[in-house]
Write an enzyme that holds these catalytic residues in place. Structure first.
Site, short mmCIF file in Angstrom:
data_model
loop_
_atom_site.label_atom_id
_atom_site.label_comp_id
_atom_site.label_asym_id
_atom_site.label_seq_id
_atom_site.Cartn_x
_atom_site.Cartn_y
_atom_site.Cartn_z
CB ALA A 1 33.40 45.00 30.00
CG HIS A 2 35.87 43.82 24.71
ND1 HIS A 2 36.81 43.69 25.69
CD2 HIS A 2 36.14 42.84 23.82
CE1 HIS A 2 37.63 42.70 25.41
NE2 HIS A 2 37.24 42.15 24.28
CB ALA A 3 30.99 42.76 21.40
#
Ligand code: TYD
Length: 141
Positions: A55-57
């Site tokens: 749940a991130h970039a």
């Protein structure tokens, strides 16, 4: 800063396998089997079955993600398109380019997610809020 990468720039790489009756071995050399220099290695383990991570970039980090053991799904999102890769063999690695959102889902119990990364850890390189990610990809920030 790069923000133009799409899910189509992320691919599954088949890694060399030294196959023997007494077991198999896969070796990964930075800049050879993986198209970047490896600055960091980390692994996720003891993830409860069915748990969700990621749940991130990242703004700049490139990664090769490997199911060293067990299986999980990597859901990639470039702000426009989404694609799910199931990783369940230790001789495949998913090359994730910078600027791609990832959710790690459907971990089998006992799985080990191995990551080869192009940079050492920096929290400043993370985008952890999805709407901020969309703004970034759309050039609004
Ligand atoms: P995070 O990257 O959010 O994990 P995941 O994507 O697997 O869900 O990292 C979880 C925590 O671990 C966070 O507090 C940052 C820390 N961390 C480090 O200290 N060094 C590292 O190399 C990584 C990847 C994470």
């Amino acid at each position: 800063m790069e923000n133009k990468n799409t899910i189509f720039d992320c691919e599954l790489l088949e890694l060399p396998k030294q196959q023997n009756r007494d077991g198999n071995l896969t070796a990964i050399n930075g800049g050879v089997e993986v198209p970047f220099e490896i600055k960091r290695v980390y692994y996720l383990y003891d993830v409860p079955g069915g748990e969700t991570r990621g749940a991130h970039a990242h703004y700049e980090l490139e990664q090769l993600v490997i199911a060293a053991s067990g299986s999980f799904d990597v859901v990639l999102n470039d702000g426009k398109y989404t694609k799910t890769f199931t990783l369940n063999r230790p001789y495949y690695g998913l090359h994730i380019k910078p600027g791609i959102w990832r959710d790690l889902v459907n971990f089998s119990s006992g799985s080990v997610l191995l990551v080869l990364a192009s940079k050492i850890y920096s929290e400043k390189d993370y985008i952890r809020d999805f709407s901020s990610f969309l703004n970034y990809k759309n050039g609004n920030s």
